[in-house]
Write an enzyme that holds these catalytic residues in place. Structure first.
Site, short mmCIF file in Angstrom:
data_model
loop_
_atom_site.label_atom_id
_atom_site.label_comp_id
_atom_site.label_asym_id
_atom_site.label_seq_id
_atom_site.Cartn_x
_atom_site.Cartn_y
_atom_site.Cartn_z
N ARG A 117 0.85 -1.20 0.00
CA ARG A 117 0.00 0.00 0.00
C ARG A 117 0.88 1.25 0.00
O ARG A 117 0.62 2.20 -0.73
CB ARG A 117 -0.89 0.02 1.25
CG ARG A 117 -2.11 -0.85 1.14
CD ARG A 117 -3.09 -0.60 2.28
NE ARG A 117 -2.67 -1.17 3.55
CZ ARG A 117 -2.95 -2.40 3.95
NH1 ARG A 117 -3.67 -3.19 3.17
NH2 ARG A 117 -2.56 -2.85 5.12
N ASP B 222 -15.64 -2.84 -5.76
CA ASP B 222 -15.79 -4.04 -4.93
C ASP B 222 -17.25 -4.49 -5.00
O ASP B 222 -18.13 -3.66 -5.22
CB ASP B 222 -15.39 -3.75 -3.47
CG ASP B 222 -14.97 -5.00 -2.72
OD1 ASP B 222 -13.76 -5.20 -2.52
OD2 ASP B 222 -15.85 -5.80 -2.35
N PHE C 92 -11.12 -4.68 -6.50
CA PHE C 92 -11.22 -5.46 -5.25
C PHE C 92 -10.72 -4.58 -4.09
O PHE C 92 -9.83 -4.95 -3.35
CB PHE C 92 -10.39 -6.76 -5.33
CG PHE C 92 -10.65 -7.58 -6.57
CD1 PHE C 92 -11.73 -8.46 -6.62
CD2 PHE C 92 -9.81 -7.49 -7.68
CE1 PHE C 92 -11.97 -9.24 -7.75
CE2 PHE C 92 -10.04 -8.26 -8.82
CZ PHE C 92 -11.13 -9.13 -8.86
N CYS D 14 -3.09 -13.95 -3.79
CA CYS D 14 -2.85 -14.47 -2.43
C CYS D 14 -3.21 -15.95 -2.38
O CYS D 14 -3.44 -16.50 -1.31
CB CYS D 14 -3.64 -13.67 -1.40
SG CYS D 14 -5.40 -13.69 -1.68
N ASP E 188 -6.16 -6.70 -6.72
CA ASP E 188 -5.85 -7.48 -5.52
C ASP E 188 -7.03 -8.39 -5.18
O ASP E 188 -7.76 -8.17 -4.21
CB ASP E 188 -5.55 -6.52 -4.35
CG ASP E 188 -5.14 -7.27 -3.09
OD1 ASP E 188 -4.63 -8.41 -3.22
OD2 ASP E 188 -5.32 -6.72 -1.99
N1 SAH Z 1 -6.95 -4.75 -1.56
C1 SAH Z 1 -7.65 -4.89 -0.33
C2 SAH Z 1 -7.99 -6.34 -0.03
C3 SAH Z 1 -8.79 -7.05 -1.10
S1 SAH Z 1 -9.69 -8.38 -0.49
C4 SAH Z 1 -6.84 -4.26 0.82
O1 SAH Z 1 -5.63 -4.02 0.67
O2 SAH Z 1 -7.41 -4.00 1.87
C5 SAH Z 1 -10.67 -8.91 -1.78
C6 SAH Z 1 -11.93 -8.08 -1.97
O3 SAH Z 1 -12.51 -8.55 -3.19
C7 SAH Z 1 -13.04 -8.22 -0.93
O4 SAH Z 1 -13.35 -6.95 -0.44
C8 SAH Z 1 -14.24 -8.80 -1.69
O5 SAH Z 1 -15.47 -8.23 -1.29
C9 SAH Z 1 -13.93 -8.43 -3.10
N2 SAH Z 1 -14.47 -9.28 -4.17
C10 SAH Z 1 -14.52 -10.62 -4.24
N3 SAH Z 1 -14.95 -11.02 -5.46
C11 SAH Z 1 -15.18 -9.90 -6.18
C12 SAH Z 1 -15.62 -9.64 -7.52
N4 SAH Z 1 -15.89 -10.64 -8.36
N5 SAH Z 1 -15.72 -8.36 -7.91
C13 SAH Z 1 -15.44 -7.33 -7.08
N6 SAH Z 1 -15.01 -7.52 -5.81
C14 SAH Z 1 -14.89 -8.79 -5.36
#
Ligand code: SAH
Length: 395
Positions: free
Chosen positions: A210, A248, A226, A338, A298
């Site tokens: 980040r 998201d 995401f 991940c 992510d």
């Molecule tokens: N980058 C973030 C963590 C990402 S976690 C950080 O640093 O805090 C993954 C996220 O993807 C979650 O919030 C989940 O709600 C979202 N997610 C899962 N599948 C998804 C999709 N198909 N489209 C959009 N968001 C999605």
């Protein structure tokens, strides 16, 4: 004490100090150990290999506590291990820029299945193995004694517990939850939802990445896919991005994200939020001929285990290909995985395939991984689950 006697030749990985014993490696069980009990692991010629926690329900039938024959697995053992993990974090001096870090990282801290994250005065504990579960009360007491938190909260509700044959649990173990628990990180305040949020509430593993985003975002049109509670988005906004569009599917996550933006004084016209599926949203943006200078991908774990690798690989390729097409010449793609089941090598190959199909030439400018409070034990490469590449497409 009960023993697991391995099949001939199956001691090899243990001699390399890999802490898992798969059910297929076991010749016979001596005694009648129950779920979570400590057993001695012996080679086929009855040489002592390790003390381990037994779980007949799981494919990983035992996880090693200790390689020392003299070691007794008791409260004293856990106190020693937990103290060592805490001291290792102290040496990283994260406290100078954050109030939150991973205190115990399971196998990599010699405590298989045990995750403990610290968020200020709150500890969140996740028990992912029968052994950790068996010693839950002892572990909780030791954490209370050594860390003196206001609250210890259990988030043992990840699906992987089902593979271990354990029920899901979510609730307070000790103390009371203070109001407004927040992650303070590099001067930011992030609200988090410990009870319902992803993982234990926050993605501590992405902390360093980040911070890198802030440095890369200046004057750029940024797309954060995401985005969860807005981690990368806030850093990009503070890093003087021209605009940041964050996507998201979770309305709850986006609600916290917008709150996080305002409480950090970054709630301006540059920030846009979209509740949508990324796979569809990227196609829409492509059809609208939108372009960005920095795209962050992510996604959640597409491949929790090796069985999902092929499907996961298709998912990663799809979003990376679309992202490459949305980049301006000279633009940057910060792409993460991940998934434990996707190796660093395979990830790079998937991205290379995506660039090729998108018709772009790209260079890797950063190789990224989880922050230092998520150490990787050399004998347990599975501990290295987060991989990231920052790629620059040709201008
Ligand atoms: N980058 C973030 C963590 C990402 S976690 C950080 O640093 O805090 C993954 C996220 O993807 C979650 O919030 C989940 O709600 C979202 N997610 C899962 N599948 C998804 C999709 N198909 N489209 C959009 N968001 C999605």
């Amino acid at each position: 004490m009960s023993s697991l006697v391995l099949k001939a030749g199956k001691e090899k990985s243990l001699l390399r100090k890999h802490p898992w014993i798969f059910s297929g490696a076991i010749q016979r069980v001596e005694g009648t150990p129950k779920n979570g009990d400590t057993v001695q692991v012996m080679s086929s010629n009855r040489r002592f290999l390790a003390h381990a926690a037994y779980n007949p329900t799981s494919n990983i039938a035992a996880r090693v506590w200790s390689w020392e024959e003299q070691e007794q697995i008791n409260a004293k053992f856990f106190r020693k291990k937990i103290k060592a993990a805490i001291a290792a974090r102290d040496s990283l001096a994260i406290e100078s820029y954050s109030n939150s870090w991973r205190l115990i990282h399971a196998e990599s801290d010699g405590l298989p299945g045990l995750i403990v994250d610290r968020y200020g005065e709150v500890l969140v504990i996740q028990l992912g193995s029968a052994g950790a579960e068996r010693w839950k009360d002892v572990i909780t007491d030791i954490l209370q004694e050594l860390c003196k938190p206001a609250c210890i909260y259990e988030r043992s509700d990840s699906d992987s517990r089902r593979l271990e044959g354990m029920e899901l649990r979510n609730g307070i173990l000790r103390g009371e939850m203070p109001d407004n628990v927040a992650v303070i990180e590099h001067g930011f305040h992030f609200r988090l939802d410990i009870q319902h949020g992803q993982k234990t509430g926050f993605y501590l593993d992405q902390r360093d990445n980040r911070a890198l985003t802030e440095a890369l975002a200046r004057d750029k049109d940024v797309l954060n896919c995401f985005c969860y509670t807005g981690g990368f988005s806030l850093y990009a906004l503070r890093g003087s991005a021209k605009s940041v569009l964050s996507i998201d599917t979770s309305a709850e996550a986006l609600c916290i994200a917008t709150e996080n933006v305002s409480r950090n004084g970054l709630d301006d016209a540059r920030a846009k939020w979209l509740e949508a599926d990324v796979f569809q949203a990227l196609r829409k943006l492509r059809d609208q001929d939108r372009k960005f200078d920095l795209i962050i991908l992510d996604p959640p774990k597409f491949a929790p285990t090796a069985a999902f690798v092929e499907k996961a690989a298709r998912g990663y390729k799809d979003i990376n290909l679309l992202a490459f097409k949305l980049l301006n010449p000279g633009g940057l793609l910060a792409s993460y995985s991940c998934s434990g089941g996707i190796s660093t090598d395979l990830f790079q190959k998937i991205i290379a395939g995506a660039a090729l199909d998108a018709g772009v030439e790209a260079q890797i400018v950063h190789h990224l991984h989880e922050s230092a409070d998520h150490p990787v034990l050399l004998s347990f490469p599975e501990g290295a689950y987060l991989k990231g590449l920052v790629l620059r497409v040709a201008s």
